[in-house]
Structure formats: C-alpha cells, structure tokens
Design a protein around this motif. Structure first.
Motif, PDB file in Angstrom:
ATOM      1  N   SER A 196      -1.557   9.633  -0.977  1.00  0.00           N
ATOM      2  CA  SER A 196      -2.363   9.172  -2.112  1.00  0.00           C
ATOM      3  C   SER A 196      -2.706   7.692  -1.971  1.00  0.00           C
ATOM      4  CB  SER A 196      -1.596   9.411  -3.413  1.00  0.00           C
ATOM      5  OG  SER A 196      -1.253  10.776  -3.572  1.00  0.00           O
ATOM      6  N   SER A 197      -1.726   6.894  -1.560  1.00  0.00           N
ATOM      7  CA  SER A 197      -1.958   5.459  -1.372  1.00  0.00           C
ATOM      8  C   SER A 197      -2.954   5.208  -0.256  1.00  0.00           C
ATOM      9  CB  SER A 197      -0.637   4.752  -1.054  1.00  0.00           C
ATOM     10  OG  SER A 197       0.279   4.889  -2.110  1.00  0.00           O
ATOM     11  N   TRP A 215       2.542   8.540  -0.080  1.00  0.00           N
ATOM     12  CA  TRP A 215       1.894   7.820   1.021  1.00  0.00           C
ATOM     13  C   TRP A 215       0.443   8.280   1.194  1.00  0.00           C
ATOM     14  CZ3 TRP A 215       0.095  10.158   5.595  1.00  0.00           C
ATOM     15  CH2 TRP A 215      -0.366   9.265   6.573  1.00  0.00           C
ATOM     16  N   SER A 236       2.732   2.357   8.271  1.00  0.00           N
ATOM     17  CA  SER A 236       3.391   2.858   7.067  1.00  0.00           C
ATOM     18  C   SER A 236       3.965   4.259   7.276  1.00  0.00           C
ATOM     19  CB  SER A 236       2.407   2.869   5.891  1.00  0.00           C
ATOM     20  OG  SER A 236       1.231   3.596   6.211  1.00  0.00           O
ATOM     21  N   PHE A 266      -6.386   3.038  -0.146  1.00  0.00           N
ATOM     22  CA  PHE A 266      -6.520   1.977   0.856  1.00  0.00           C
ATOM     23  C   PHE A 266      -7.725   2.229   1.762  1.00  0.00           C
ATOM     24  CE2 PHE A 266      -5.320   0.435   5.171  1.00  0.00           C
ATOM     25  CZ  PHE A 266      -5.383  -0.920   4.906  1.00  0.00           C
ATOM     26  N   VAL A 283       0.817  -1.219   0.000  1.00  0.00           N
ATOM     27  CA  VAL A 283       0.000   0.000   0.000  1.00  0.00           C
ATOM     28  C   VAL A 283       0.851   1.270   0.000  1.00  0.00           C
ATOM     29  CG1 VAL A 283      -1.913  -1.162   1.140  1.00  0.00           C
ATOM     30  CG2 VAL A 283      -0.224   0.050   2.526  1.00  0.00           C
ATOM     31  N   THR A 284       2.116   1.166   0.433  1.00  0.00           N
ATOM     32  CA  THR A 284       2.991   2.351   0.422  1.00  0.00           C
ATOM     33  C   THR A 284       3.929   2.353  -0.768  1.00  0.00           C
ATOM     34  OG1 THR A 284       4.684   1.240   1.753  1.00  0.00           O
ATOM     35  CG2 THR A 284       2.981   2.471   2.942  1.00  0.00           C
ATOM     36  N   LEU A 285       3.855   1.315  -1.600  1.00  0.00           N
ATOM     37  CA  LEU A 285       4.747   1.161  -2.746  1.00  0.00           C
ATOM     38  C   LEU A 285       6.206   1.133  -2.308  1.00  0.00           C
ATOM     39  CD1 LEU A 285       2.959   3.624  -5.217  1.00  0.00           C
ATOM     40  CD2 LEU A 285       2.550   1.172  -4.867  1.00  0.00           C
TER      41      LEU A 285
END
Length: 464
Positions: free
Chosen positions: A91-92, A89, A122, A96, A59-61
């Motif tokens: 945006s993710s 973060w 995260s 989520f 979710v945080t890439l």
C-alpha cells in the motif's frame, strides 16, 4: 547467563564478519569511483543513497522493525507479522510510486533508479528482518557479503568495460539489492511465511502501533546527528564544518564493532526479556559494554594528536579538539541504543521516540549557544551532553520494566581517567612523552580493574 553471553558474542562475531567485509569491499572500490565518476556524478550517488536511507522508514512506516520483533516470539507470530507487513508495504509503495511518477513528469533526473532502490531496499528490509528475527544469523550475513561482491563485480564490468558511468553504478546498486533479496528468500524459504488468511486490519493496526513511533524516532536520530553541522555552517562557516567532519573519523572506529553487537543485542534482549534474571543479565551486559567502549575511548585518545599531526594536512590540526567530545558522544549514543533495545523487547516504542526528541532539543539548543562561543569544541560538547541526557532518561524510564543498575563508581573512575588524558593532551606536546603518559593512565585503570576482567574471562570460557 554464561551461555547467553557466549551466544551474544558468537552472533556479534558473525554480524561483524559481514559488516567488516562489506565495508572493506566498499573501501577497495573508492579509487575506481573517484577515477571513473565525476565529482557531480559521485555527488548524485551520495544524494540518492542518503535520501534512500532517509525515506526507507518513512515510506514503509518502519513496519520491518515490527516484523523483526514479532519474528523473535515464534514462527506463527512471524507469519502473521510478515503477511500483514507485506500488505502495508504494498500500500505504501503504491502511494510512493504515484509520487515518483509525478516527479518524473516534472523532469526530475534519475527518479526511476531512486524508485527502484527504495522499493527493493524496503522489501529487502522486511525479508531481512524476518530471517534475522527467526535466527538465520549466518544467512543474513552471507546475503550482505554476496550482495557486496555482486555490486563490486558489476561495477568493474559496467564502469570499466562498458563505460556506463553513473547509470552503470546505479544499475549495479539495483541488481545487487535484488540479489540480496533472492539469497535471503531462497535461503530461508521466505514464501512459507506468506499467509493471506491471517491478513487483518486489526493485525496491521497492531504492527503500526509498534512501528509508527519508530519513524519519527529514526528521523529525529538523523536530525540530532546532522543538526550540529547545520549550526556549525550557520555560525562558524564551511571550514569549521570540514574540521568537524575530519574529527568524526576516529570516533567512527568504535562503531565498526558496536554496529554488529547492537544487531546481536537486539535479538538477545528480546529473547531474555521474560526471564526471571533479565534485569541482572541486562545490567551485567550494559556494564561490560560500557567499560569496553570507554577503554576504546582511552586507547584512541592516546593516538589522537599523533594521527592529526602525521596523517592529515596541517590546516586540519585543530580538528583534534573536537575528538574527545565526539568519542564520548559515540559511547553515549551506543549505550542509548543498547538501552533502547529494552523498549523494543517490551514493545514500548513510544518511549524511544520521546527520549530521542528530548535529546534533539537539548543538543540543538546547546549547539546554538556553544558553537558561536567555542566553534567545533562547542558542537562536540553539545552532542555529548545531548546523548548523555537521552541515555540518562532511558535508564530512568526503563527501570519500570527492566531494572538496569549502573555501577556508578566504576563509570566515574573511567570518566576521571579520560578527563586526565584530555588534560594531558592540552598540556604536553605531541610526542613519545605524551603517548607514554596517556597509555600509562589507561594501563593503570586496567590494572586496578584486573580482577573484574579476570572474572569476565572465566565466565565466558566456562563451558558449564
């Protein structure tokens, strides 16, 4: 080189204090959890913890890894990376959060706590990566210890006094995670590194080019570690999986120290990457760590059968058969991660992902063949070969940007002694004679390498 080695050891010690402290506190709380929480509640805790860790890079890439790497360069790069990473973060988290809202509408239990843990975990990873990259090693460690103490204290209050059960445990987890973020934020004045003016799509793309390959790499690493259990369940049954889980306990002892070392090594590998003697420094460190880990394997083999005969139930005796292969698997895994730090230093994370995929294919393929034939021994050997393969591939690939030269004669000698120990374990009954023979083999090896260890001691203690 001696000064860098002492700094590496010093940082490893600091990380180890934090790691061992948190693990000890967690261990002390196990009787409370097993008394107050039902097996269903404890299983729910494990599921939430597992999926929180699994989803964090997804979710945080894995952008927190990029923050750590750029923060090691200089403060300006740290501000740029941190600011752009926070935007990624946020945006993710919006995506989520919308998924979690949908799951909550479907009646999924505890989704609110799960959302809170992923968000805090995260964000905490990004802030912790920043301060670790900036060199706040002690602060990073203190934050972990404080968080563990708060977690333990709140559990005593929520579980024993207020009797909140599972809700109390989850609430304590969320609060302790928030406390960790606060300690790191105020200790390093993290807000100073937030600069909206440096947020650019091009900068975010640069971070994501680095971090995105680390997402499937993390998932593949998890898959390699878990795949053998699935194969065991399929071909050998639940009982074999239980034996395999018990066999993993001894090898996990090696990681108590190595986990702290790897955190320190990632910093040292990046800092020394541009030095003229980087290849020599990497080579020497690799050689020392490999020898010490193989010595730990020998020491654990000396007590493996004794531990299995006296500390666990007789029905688990066969678990010892998987221990030698799993011990070597841990060593190859750790050395692969150590070489993997050079990919991070060179900002070539794509190679990390590809080599992990190769390892997964080899390990899973061998498991499908060997487990039906040899059970838990086949599973341990498949893991061993799979991680040995990824180590070999990474050593071959990294020669293009950092030449790590392996002392093959020494590695062969150490593996030969381990092979002799395994042979004696199969031939001699459990007792003082077996223990003495296995120990003599290890002592003989140390004696033959004594000049090497003497030189190492002199180098580390020489102040000049």
């Amino acid at each position: 080189m001696a000064e860098r080695a002492r700094e590496l050891i010093r940082n490893t010690g600091i990380f180890a204090i934090g790691s061992l402290s948190t693990k000890l506190l967690s261990l002390l709380m196990v009787p409370l959890y097993t008394t107050v929480l039902s097996t269903t509640d404890y299983g729910t805790v494990d599921v939430i913890g597992t999926f929180t860790g699994l989803l964090a890079p997804l979710v945080t890439l894995s952008v927190y890894d990029a923050v750590f790497r750029w923060a090691l360069d200089d403060a300006n790069d740290a501000s740029t990376a941190f600011s752009n990473a926070l935007v990624v973060w946020a945006s993710s988290m919006l995506i989520f959060s919308s998924i979690c809202v949908g799951l909550a509408a479907l009646g999924v239990a505890h989704i609110g706590y799960f959302w809170f843990m992923v968000v805090l975990g995260s964000l905490g990873a990004i802030c912790s990566s920043l301060v670790r990259g900036l060199g706040y090693v002690k602060l990073f460690t203190v934050a972990g210890i404080v968080s563990s103490v708060v977690f333990m204290t709140l559990n005593l209050v929520f579980l024993l006094q207020l009797e909140l059960g599972l809700t109390g445990y989850l609430l304590a987890s969320a609060i302790s995670a928030a406390v960790s973020i606060l300690v790191v934020t105020f200790g390093a004045q993290v807000w100073q590194y937030w600069q909206p003016t440096v947020v650019r799509p091009a900068r975010m793309q640069q971070l994501l080019v680095y971090s995105l390959p680390l997402v499937p790499n993390a998932l593949s690493w998890w898959g390699v570690a878990s795949a053998n259990r699935v194969v065991l369940l399929t071909f050998a049954g639940v009982a074999a999986n239980g034996l395999y889980a018990v066999a993993n306990k001894l090898p996990s002892l090696i990681n108590l120290v190595y986990g702290a070392f790897l955190q320190s090594w990632q910093m040292a590998a990046v800092k020394s990457y541009d030095d003229q003697d980087a290849g020599a420094y990497y080579t020497k460190t690799f050689d020392i760590v490999a020898r010490l880990q193989l010595l730990m394997v020998m020491a654990l083999l000396c007590v493996t059968q004794f531990v299995c005969a006296t500390w666990i139930a007789p029905t688990y005796w066969q678990a010892w058969q998987a221990v030698p292969g799993l011990l070597l698997t841990v060593v190859y895994t750790n050395m692969s991660a150590m070489v993997g730090a050079t990919y991070l230093a060179a900002k070539r994370t794509r190679g990390l992902f590809l080599t992990t995929v190769y390892s997964a294919g080899i390990s899973i393929g061998l498991s499908v063949v060997s487990v039906p034939l040899f059970g838990i021994i086949g599973a341990s050997l498949a893991s061993c070969v799979g991680f040995a393969a990824v180590l070999g591939i990474r050593l071959y690939e990294t020669r293009h940007f950092v030449g790590i030269r392996v002392t093959w004669s020494a590695m062969l000698k150490y593996h030969l002694v381990i092979g002799l120990q395994i042979g004696l374990m199969c031939l001699l009954p459990v007792g003082w004679l077996q223990g003495a023979c296995l120990s003599l083999l290890m002592v003989g090896l140390i004696w033959s390498d004594w000049p090497y260890y003497q030189r190492l001691f002199v180098t580390l203690t020489n102040k000049r």
